[in-house]
Enzyme design. Structure first.
Site, PDB file in Angstrom:
ATOM      1  N   MET A 129    -110.115  -4.014 -76.660  1.00 34.07           N
ATOM      2  CA  MET A 129    -109.840  -2.923 -77.514  1.00 34.07           C
ATOM      3  C   MET A 129    -109.005  -3.793 -78.836  1.00 34.07           C
ATOM      4  SD  MET A 129    -109.021  -0.094 -74.991  1.00 34.07           S
ATOM      5  CE  MET A 129    -108.657  -1.069 -73.536  1.00 34.07           C
ATOM      6  N   MET A 148    -105.285  -4.670 -75.432  1.00 33.46           N
ATOM      7  CA  MET A 148    -104.908  -3.742 -76.837  1.00 33.46           C
ATOM      8  C   MET A 148    -104.327  -4.286 -77.910  1.00 33.46           C
ATOM      9  SD  MET A 148    -104.100  -0.315 -74.887  1.00 33.46           S
ATOM     10  CE  MET A 148    -105.231   0.291 -73.440  1.00 33.46           C
ATOM     11  N   SER A 189    -108.141  -0.325 -62.833  1.00 34.12           N
ATOM     12  CA  SER A 189    -107.697  -0.810 -64.183  1.00 34.12           C
ATOM     13  C   SER A 189    -106.288  -1.165 -63.821  1.00 34.12           C
ATOM     14  CB  SER A 189    -107.852   0.235 -65.185  1.00 34.12           C
ATOM     15  OG  SER A 189    -107.013  -0.242 -66.420  1.00 34.12           O
ATOM     16  N   MET A 236    -116.879   5.131 -72.732  1.00 40.94           N
ATOM     17  CA  MET A 236    -115.697   5.625 -72.750  1.00 40.94           C
ATOM     18  C   MET A 236    -115.474   6.986 -72.401  1.00 40.94           C
ATOM     19  SD  MET A 236    -113.719   2.963 -73.047  1.00 40.94           S
ATOM     20  CE  MET A 236    -112.269   3.756 -72.918  1.00 40.94           C
ATOM     21  N   ASP A 274    -107.430  -4.304 -69.377  1.00 36.44           N
ATOM     22  CA  ASP A 274    -107.514  -3.659 -70.774  1.00 36.44           C
ATOM     23  C   ASP A 274    -106.610  -4.569 -71.682  1.00 36.44           C
ATOM     24  OD1 ASP A 274    -109.077  -1.017 -70.586  1.00 36.44           O
ATOM     25  OD2 ASP A 274    -107.694  -0.805 -68.869  1.00 36.44           O
ATOM     26  N   HIS A 280    -110.228  -4.444 -63.576  1.00 33.35           N
ATOM     27  CA  HIS A 280    -110.529  -4.152 -65.072  1.00 33.35           C
ATOM     28  C   HIS A 280    -109.297  -4.460 -65.662  1.00 33.35           C
ATOM     29  CE1 HIS A 280    -112.573  -1.609 -68.425  1.00 33.35           C
ATOM     30  NE2 HIS A 280    -111.282  -1.248 -68.522  1.00 33.35           N
ATOM     31  N   HIS A 329    -112.035  -5.894 -70.892  1.00 29.63           N
ATOM     32  CA  HIS A 329    -112.263  -4.972 -72.058  1.00 29.63           C
ATOM     33  C   HIS A 329    -111.189  -4.974 -73.097  1.00 29.63           C
ATOM     34  CE1 HIS A 329    -112.016  -0.129 -72.783  1.00 29.63           C
ATOM     35  NE2 HIS A 329    -112.391  -0.750 -73.730  1.00 29.63           N
ATOM     36  N   ASP A 377    -115.219   4.701 -68.267  1.00 35.95           N
ATOM     37  CA  ASP A 377    -114.019   4.182 -68.134  1.00 35.95           C
ATOM     38  C   ASP A 377    -113.091   5.360 -68.848  1.00 35.95           C
ATOM     39  OD1 ASP A 377    -111.505   3.160 -68.433  1.00 35.95           O
ATOM     40  OD2 ASP A 377    -111.944   1.711 -70.027  1.00 35.95           O
TER      41      ASP A 377
HETATM   42  C1  DX5 Z   1    -108.020   3.145 -71.665  1.00 35.35           C
HETATM   43  C2  DX5 Z   1    -108.315   2.034 -70.730  1.00 35.35           C
HETATM   44  C3  DX5 Z   1    -108.572   2.619 -69.322  1.00 35.35           C
HETATM   45  C4  DX5 Z   1    -107.802   2.926 -68.687  1.00 35.35           C
HETATM   46  C5  DX5 Z   1    -108.136   4.133 -67.629  1.00 35.35           C
HETATM   47  O1  DX5 Z   1    -107.948   2.859 -73.104  1.00 35.35           O
HETATM   48  O2  DX5 Z   1    -109.518   1.407 -71.361  1.00 35.35           O
HETATM   49  O3  DX5 Z   1    -109.330   1.348 -68.449  1.00 35.35           O
HETATM   50  O4  DX5 Z   1    -106.778   2.088 -67.861  1.00 35.35           O
HETATM   51  O5  DX5 Z   1    -106.993   4.664 -67.201  1.00 35.35           O
HETATM   52  P1  DX5 Z   1    -107.427   6.123 -66.172  1.00 35.35           P
HETATM   53  O6  DX5 Z   1    -108.233   5.769 -65.082  1.00 35.35           O
HETATM   54  O7  DX5 Z   1    -106.021   6.492 -65.963  1.00 35.35           O
HETATM   55  O8  DX5 Z   1    -108.085   7.208 -67.190  1.00 35.35           O
HETATM   56 ZN    ZN Z   2    -110.711  -0.245 -70.071  1.00 37.44          ZN
END
Ligand code: DX5
Ligand code: ZN
Length: 214
Positions: free
Chosen positions: A65, A34, A7, A136, A32, A30, A63, A174
């Site tokens: 969010m 948000m 990620s 998750m 993310d 990956h 991903h 994740d």
């Molecule tokens: C959290 C993200 C993850 C995050 C994971 O909302 O969706 O992808 O980057 O990070 P680690 O591996 O540090 O928990």
């Molecule tokens: Zn993620």
């Protein structure tokens, strides 16, 4: 074989190309996204996915969010995503179906994501057309949180449903995935592991990616 999806939330965004090259041994990248509404944090969006696409051939696992992802999925596909995942909690069932159909119409893979409180069965309406289900193992929003081992029965339940109804579908986890937690995920039936801090904080990143394969 277990796939690893680093990620970039744990990367240095001022040195993103360098940090993408550092994880080139992995399988997926990956990303993310948000919006500050679906989760209490804001990260990156469409222009950054476009820029990433220009500097890597890695498979981009995006991903989302964000609330009402159907509004934006086509633009993430056009930006270069290979797989776009949307949260089942982010809109009505009808609109989540619509989002998946729009991703498919762009020739890309679609998946659905479940927050920790969302039961395995919530993936069922989408299972036959999903390329991937993401469970998750932390509350979405931030990297570096503690792994929720109590999600493993949900992963195992989804592995069973996937094997019955759509064996080609991948099962991703994740959040909090690290050398001490990856084996539980693999044993429960996950085949794609996202890892942010465990990869980017490692002194030897290729060795850490190998270690996470279990
Ligand atoms: C959290 C993200 C993850 C995050 C994971 O909302 O969706 O992808 O980057 O990070 P680690 O591996 O540090 O928990
Ligand atoms: Zn993620």
């Amino acid at each position: 074989m277990v796939k690893i999806a680093p990620s970039i939330l744990s990367a240095d965004f001022a040195n993103l190309e360098r940090d993408i090259r550092r994880v080139s041994d992995a399988d997926y990248l990956h990303v993310d996204v948000m919006d500050g509404v679906f989760v209490p944090n804001i990260s990156i969006g469409i222009p950054v996915v476009q820029s990433i696409r220009k500097v890597t051939d890695m498979f981009l696992d995006v991903h989302l969010m964000i609330v009402e992802p159907v509004r934006y999925v086509e633009r993430f596909c056009d930006a270069g995503a290979d797989l776009v995942t949307v949260h089942v909690e982010a809109d009505t069932q009808e609109n989540i179906h619509d989002a998946i159909d729009k991703i498919h119409a762009k020739g890309k893979k679609a998946g659905v994501v479940l927050k920790p409180a969302t039961p395995a069965e919530a993936a069922l309406p989408f299972l036959e057309k999903a390329a991937l289900i993401l469970v998750m193992t932390v509350e979405p929003g931030f990297g570096g949180q503690k792994f929720m081992a109590d999600m493993m029965p949900k992963v195992a339940a989804l592995r069973k449903l996937i094997d019955e109804k759509n064996p080609a579908c991948e099962l991703e986890v994740d959040g909090g995935v690290a050398p001490d937690t990856c084996k539980a995920c693999i044993e429960a039936g996950a085949n794609v592991l996202v890892a942010g801090s465990a990869v980017y904080k490692a002194a030897d990143i290729p060795a850490r990616i190998q270690e996470l394969r279990g």
